[in-house]
Motif scaffolding. Structure first.
Motif, short mmCIF file in Angstrom:
data_model
loop_
_atom_site.label_atom_id
_atom_site.label_comp_id
_atom_site.label_asym_id
_atom_site.label_seq_id
_atom_site.Cartn_x
_atom_site.Cartn_y
_atom_site.Cartn_z
N LEU A 178 -0.11 -8.85 7.20
CA LEU A 178 0.15 -8.17 6.00
C LEU A 178 -0.48 -8.78 4.97
CD1 LEU A 178 1.95 -6.05 4.38
CD2 LEU A 178 3.67 -7.48 4.37
N ALA A 179 -1.73 -7.98 4.59
CA ALA A 179 -2.75 -8.68 3.53
C ALA A 179 -2.29 -8.28 2.20
CB ALA A 179 -4.05 -8.25 3.92
N LEU A 180 -2.62 -9.13 1.17
CA LEU A 180 -2.30 -8.76 -0.40
C LEU A 180 -3.81 -9.01 -0.99
CD1 LEU A 180 0.61 -11.54 -0.69
CD2 LEU A 180 0.64 -8.69 -0.54
N ALA A 181 -3.92 -7.79 -1.79
CA ALA A 181 -4.97 -7.44 -2.62
C ALA A 181 -4.71 -7.43 -4.22
CB ALA A 181 -5.99 -6.60 -2.25
N GLY A 182 -5.63 -7.25 -5.01
CA GLY A 182 -5.21 -6.99 -6.49
C GLY A 182 -5.22 -5.58 -6.52
N PRO A 183 -4.41 -5.00 -7.67
CA PRO A 183 -4.33 -3.72 -7.77
C PRO A 183 -5.27 -2.94 -7.96
CG PRO A 183 -3.57 -5.00 -9.94
CD PRO A 183 -4.24 -5.99 -8.67
N ASP A 184 -6.49 -3.41 -8.31
CA ASP A 184 -7.65 -2.45 -8.70
C ASP A 184 -9.11 -2.85 -7.57
OD1 ASP A 184 -6.71 -1.38 -11.03
OD2 ASP A 184 -7.19 -3.20 -12.00
N GLU A 185 -8.41 -3.61 -6.47
CA GLU A 185 -9.65 -3.89 -5.51
C GLU A 185 -9.25 -2.97 -4.16
OE1 GLU A 185 -9.39 -8.69 -6.42
OE2 GLU A 185 -7.74 -7.79 -5.05
N ASP A 186 -9.60 -1.67 -4.40
CA ASP A 186 -9.76 -0.61 -3.57
C ASP A 186 -10.68 -1.11 -2.34
OD1 ASP A 186 -8.06 0.52 -5.14
OD2 ASP A 186 -9.44 2.25 -5.72
N MET B 120 -11.59 -4.13 -1.50
CA MET B 120 -11.05 -5.01 -0.61
C MET B 120 -10.06 -4.48 0.39
SD MET B 120 -10.81 -8.46 -2.86
CE MET B 120 -10.17 -9.42 -1.77
N ARG B 121 -9.22 -3.69 -0.14
CA ARG B 121 -8.06 -2.96 0.95
C ARG B 121 -8.85 -2.47 2.06
NH1 ARG B 121 -5.94 -0.61 -3.60
NH2 ARG B 121 -6.34 1.53 -2.85
N LEU B 122 -9.88 -1.49 2.02
CA LEU B 122 -10.80 -1.01 2.87
C LEU B 122 -11.13 -2.04 3.88
CD1 LEU B 122 -12.46 1.83 1.01
CD2 LEU B 122 -10.56 2.02 2.59
N LEU B 123 -12.08 -3.10 3.14
CA LEU B 123 -12.50 -4.04 4.12
C LEU B 123 -11.35 -4.71 5.09
CD1 LEU B 123 -15.16 -5.60 1.51
CD2 LEU B 123 -15.56 -4.44 3.82
N ALA B 124 -10.12 -5.10 4.41
CA ALA B 124 -9.18 -5.75 5.00
C ALA B 124 -8.59 -4.96 6.56
CB ALA B 124 -7.91 -5.91 3.91
N LEU B 125 -8.60 -3.49 5.91
CA LEU B 125 -7.72 -2.63 7.03
C LEU B 125 -9.08 -2.56 8.25
CD1 LEU B 125 -6.38 0.22 4.73
CD2 LEU B 125 -5.16 -1.35 6.43
N GLN B 126 -10.30 -2.55 7.74
CA GLN B 126 -11.36 -2.51 8.70
C GLN B 126 -11.33 -3.72 9.62
OE1 GLN B 126 -14.81 -1.92 6.22
NE2 GLN B 126 -14.86 0.37 6.47
N ALA B 127 -10.79 -5.01 9.00
CA ALA B 127 -11.22 -6.21 9.74
C ALA B 127 -9.95 -6.19 10.75
CB ALA B 127 -11.24 -7.36 8.60
N GLY B 128 -8.76 -5.64 10.44
CA GLY B 128 -7.76 -5.69 11.44
C GLY B 128 -6.40 -6.04 10.70
N ALA B 129 -6.43 -5.90 9.33
CA ALA B 129 -5.00 -6.23 8.72
C ALA B 129 -4.31 -4.83 9.12
CB ALA B 129 -5.09 -6.10 7.29
N ASP B 130 -2.84 -5.01 9.42
CA ASP B 130 -1.92 -4.02 9.56
C ASP B 130 -1.51 -3.17 8.47
OD1 ASP B 130 -0.66 -4.54 12.64
OD2 ASP B 130 -1.30 -6.36 11.90
N VAL C 268 -1.97 -3.33 3.71
CA VAL C 268 -2.48 -4.27 2.59
C VAL C 268 -1.76 -3.85 1.49
CG1 VAL C 268 -4.43 -4.78 0.97
CG2 VAL C 268 -4.84 -3.99 3.35
N LEU C 269 -1.10 -4.74 0.55
CA LEU C 269 -0.19 -4.48 -0.44
C LEU C 269 -0.88 -5.20 -1.61
CD1 LEU C 269 3.54 -4.73 0.89
CD2 LEU C 269 1.96 -3.03 0.82
N VAL C 270 -0.58 -4.42 -2.72
CA VAL C 270 -1.07 -5.14 -3.98
C VAL C 270 -0.17 -6.62 -4.43
CG1 VAL C 270 -1.84 -3.04 -5.03
CG2 VAL C 270 0.59 -3.62 -5.35
#
Length: 460
Positions: free
Chosen positions: A80-88, A90-100, A102-104
């Motif tokens: 479960l990855a955590l990213a900043g509220p405006d880091e769209d 980063m969310r995409l890259l994390a999902l592509q890398a295998g995160a189940d 991504v929450l803010v």
């Protein structure tokens, strides 16, 4: 405490906040301040879930995700990855890398805990399947063969027709899968069918459908046909946030209706990947159960299956006051077949004898291979005359045509049969005693010349 959760964050204050929240929820937090420590603890502690801040002091979170997914020891740990509220991005890259997921970073604790519970349920389900599945390494295989995987099926469920078509149009531009639009009634009707034409891999459910999309999700979860399909709830932007409730009721993901198309596609692909992984595990479990009860040479049931099933047949016959016949069948002079022609020929004889026995029995009769060349047959709802006729028929079916071994070698094969019958007025006779009587009758048939049927004296 239950559930080990590895918290990976370069900021000590954040680690402490998450540690306190998870400890109060009776989880066991394990802390790591950087990627190196995360990799070490992931292998050493084997956490049930990793809570990962994507901004780490020693490497990017995406790089760390890649290393976790590449390692067989850690690849199945939910992240479960955590990213900043405006880091769209980063969310995409994390999902592509295998995160189940991504929450803010500013997510409220209750929603975070609900997502943790959801991912842990999925992990527990997978671990349970993995524990029951066949270990291909033990069988000498590096990994199970990969079958062709076709496009997935995604069902969009909404009573807002225009919105449903918009979602399908968006998904068709970014996914190669089949996108269906269904009404609530169509989805439930399909779920109630034992063999529907299509079972969606993922349901994309409008939270407002029929006034309560979560109720529809619960209905689909309760049907055997659709209970293993993944569910993603589409929550309308600006509505009260029921994310925590949705996860606790069984949603696999919850997204806002204004989610970027690429992110929605990545989330759906993650759900599809997990669903198909679990499907493979379930299939492996079913194969394992089948192999545990089937004789691999002949395809007949084995002793492990036959004896308890025979007991159930006997109990039912006693309750219904119907007759039951039991045969123990043994090939004559089978050792000489192996000695003269080899074990390959012996196997061919067993396979052919099994085929002939099965062809001459009813669909509800029990046929099992219970020893090297020994078979067990149970005939429910059978009287004395019909049982004797069936035993004679089996004897003739084996003897009348030689078994072809190849190279112009034909082998005459015969069997001896011991038959015991429990009449409809003898329902209290234990099944073990019936089998013993059939066994004794078989021994008598052997001593009296073989290739014959001998009926237990008590049966007449």
């Amino acid at each position: 405490m239950v559930g080990k959760i590895l918290i990976v964050d370069g900021v000590a204050t954040n680690r402490i906040v998450f540690k306190v929240a998870l400890s109060e929820a009776f989880y066991h937090p394990v802390l790591a301040a950087d990627g190196d420590r995360c990799l070490h603890l992931a292998r050493e502690v084997a956490p049930d879930l990793i809570l990962l801040d994507l901004a780490l002091p020693d490497r990017s979170g995406f790089s760390l995700l890649g290393q976790l997914r590449a390692d067989p020891a850690t690849r199945e740990i939910p992240v479960l990855a955590l990213a900043g509220p405006d880091e769209d991005d980063m969310r995409l890259l994390a999902l592509q890398a295998g995160a189940d997921d991504v929450l803010v970073k500013s997510v409220d604790i209750q929603s975070l805990l609900a997502r943790v519970r959801s991912l842990l349920r999925g992990r527990e389900s997978y671990d349970g399947l993995a524990g029951e599945a066949i270990d291909t390494a033990i069988l000498g295989l590096a990994e199970a063969p990969t079958a062709f995987v076709g496009p997935a099926v995604i069902s969009v469920l909404s009573d807002r027709n225009e919105a449903a078509h918009d979602w399908r149009s968006v998904l068709q531009q970014v996914m190669p899968d089949t996108i269906l639009i269904q009404s609530r009634e169509e989805a439930i009707l399909d779920a109630n069918r034992q063999a529907p034409q299509v079972v969606p891999d993922v349901y994309l459910i409008d939270a407002g459908i029929g006034g309560d999309g979560l109720r529809l999700m619960s209905e689909l979860r309760s049907r055997p046909t659709t209970r293993h399909s993944a569910v993603c709830i589409l929550r309308r932007s600006g509505c009260a946030d029921g994310t925590a409730v949705a996860f606790d009721m069984g949603a696999d993901d919850v997204v806002a209706t204004d989610v970027p198309p690429r992110e929605l596609a990545l989330r759906l692909k993650t759900l599809i990947r997990h669903k198909r992984r679990d499907d493979q595990r379930r299939a492996s479990v079913q194969d394992g159960l089948r192999l545990a009860t089937i004789d691999p040479l002949t395809g007949l049931h084995n002793r492990r299956y036959a004896l308890p099933h025979l007991a159930a047949i006997a109990d039912r016959a006693a309750a219904e006051r119907t007759g039951l016949a039991v045969m123990v069948i043994d090939l004559d002079w089978f050792k000489s077949v192996n000695d003269r022609f080899g074990h390959t020929a012996g196997d061919a004889v067993l396979v052919e004898v099994s085929r002939r026995l099965k062809a001459n029995l009813r669909a509800d009769d029990l046929l099992a291979r219970i020893g090297g060349e020994e078979f067990l047959v149970a005939l429910p709802n059978t009287n004395y005359e019909d049982a004797c006729s069936a035993a004679d028929r089996l004897c003739r079916a084996i003897e009348e045509d030689p078994v072809q071994l190849g190279f112009a070698t034909n082998l005459r094969v015969t069997v001896s049969i011991g038959l015991a019958i429990r009449g409809d007025d003898c329902g209290k006779e234990p099944i073990k005693k019936i089998v013993d009587r059939a066994d004794q009758a078989l021994m008598l048939a052997k001593t009296e010349g073989r290739n014959k049927v001998t009926v237990s004296k008590s049966a007449a």
